[in-house]
Scaffold this motif. Structure first.
Motif, PDB file in Angstrom:
ATOM      1  N   MET A   1     -32.114 -38.427  25.095  1.00 52.71           N
ATOM      2  CA  MET A   1     -33.199 -38.840  25.823  1.00 52.71           C
ATOM      3  C   MET A   1     -34.565 -37.966  25.015  1.00 52.71           C
ATOM      4  N   THR A   2     -34.498 -36.915  24.664  1.00 54.16           N
ATOM      5  CA  THR A   2     -35.724 -36.459  24.098  1.00 54.16           C
ATOM      6  C   THR A   2     -36.151 -37.178  22.812  1.00 54.16           C
ATOM      7  N   ARG A   3     -35.428 -37.785  22.030  1.00 58.53           N
ATOM      8  CA  ARG A   3     -35.946 -38.778  21.143  1.00 58.53           C
ATOM      9  C   ARG A   3     -36.437 -39.950  21.603  1.00 58.53           C
ATOM     10  N   ALA A   4     -35.892 -40.275  22.624  1.00 54.10           N
ATOM     11  CA  ALA A   4     -36.533 -41.681  23.322  1.00 54.10           C
ATOM     12  C   ALA A   4     -37.815 -41.352  23.776  1.00 54.10           C
ATOM     13  N   LEU A   6     -39.895 -38.903  22.868  1.00 52.77           N
ATOM     14  CA  LEU A   6     -40.897 -38.976  21.846  1.00 52.77           C
ATOM     15  C   LEU A   6     -41.184 -40.287  20.837  1.00 52.77           C
ATOM     16  N   ALA A   7     -40.332 -40.931  20.926  1.00 52.08           N
ATOM     17  CA  ALA A   7     -40.584 -42.517  20.354  1.00 52.08           C
ATOM     18  C   ALA A   7     -41.496 -43.075  21.270  1.00 52.08           C
ATOM     19  N   LEU A   8     -41.448 -42.992  22.473  1.00 51.28           N
ATOM     20  CA  LEU A   8     -42.344 -43.771  23.723  1.00 51.28           C
ATOM     21  C   LEU A   8     -43.745 -43.012  23.475  1.00 51.28           C
ATOM     22  N   ALA A   9     -43.767 -41.613  23.552  1.00 56.93           N
ATOM     23  CA  ALA A   9     -45.029 -40.975  23.465  1.00 56.93           C
ATOM     24  C   ALA A   9     -45.734 -41.388  22.150  1.00 56.93           C
ATOM     25  N   THR A  10     -45.073 -41.328  21.285  1.00 52.60           N
ATOM     26  CA  THR A  10     -45.488 -41.964  19.674  1.00 52.60           C
ATOM     27  C   THR A  10     -46.297 -43.067  19.877  1.00 52.60           C
ATOM     28  N   LEU A  11     -45.907 -44.137  20.537  1.00 54.74           N
ATOM     29  CA  LEU A  11     -46.283 -45.412  20.861  1.00 54.74           C
ATOM     30  C   LEU A  11     -47.435 -45.206  21.890  1.00 54.74           C
ATOM     31  N   GLY A  12     -47.898 -44.039  22.248  1.00 56.69           N
ATOM     32  CA  GLY A  12     -48.861 -44.059  23.308  1.00 56.69           C
ATOM     33  C   GLY A  12     -48.807 -44.042  24.771  1.00 56.69           C
TER      34      GLY A  12
END
Length: 57
Positions: A1-4, A6-12
């Motif tokens: 879940m941490t990677r998910a 991070l991926a969503l945060a990277t998308l804003g």
């Protein structure tokens, strides 16, 4: 879940990673949106004691 997260945060997106994940989110009485709409269960007194202080998150 941490990677998910991070991926969503990277998308804003604003994200929160909750200890216990979706299971504890449901047990603490937070609303959940699924294919049938938004639902909410009563808080489980073992994870969110009734009458306790809240943070109004």
């Amino acid at each position: 879940m941490t990677r998910a997260a991070l991926a969503l945060a990277t998308l804003g997106y604003r994200v929160k990673e909750m200890i216990g994940g979706i299971e504890y989110r449901i047990r603490e009485g937070f609303p959940i949106e699924g294919v049938t709409g938004v639902s909410r269960r009563a808080a489980d007194p073992l994870t969110a004691p009734v009458g306790s202080l809240t943070c109004a998150c």
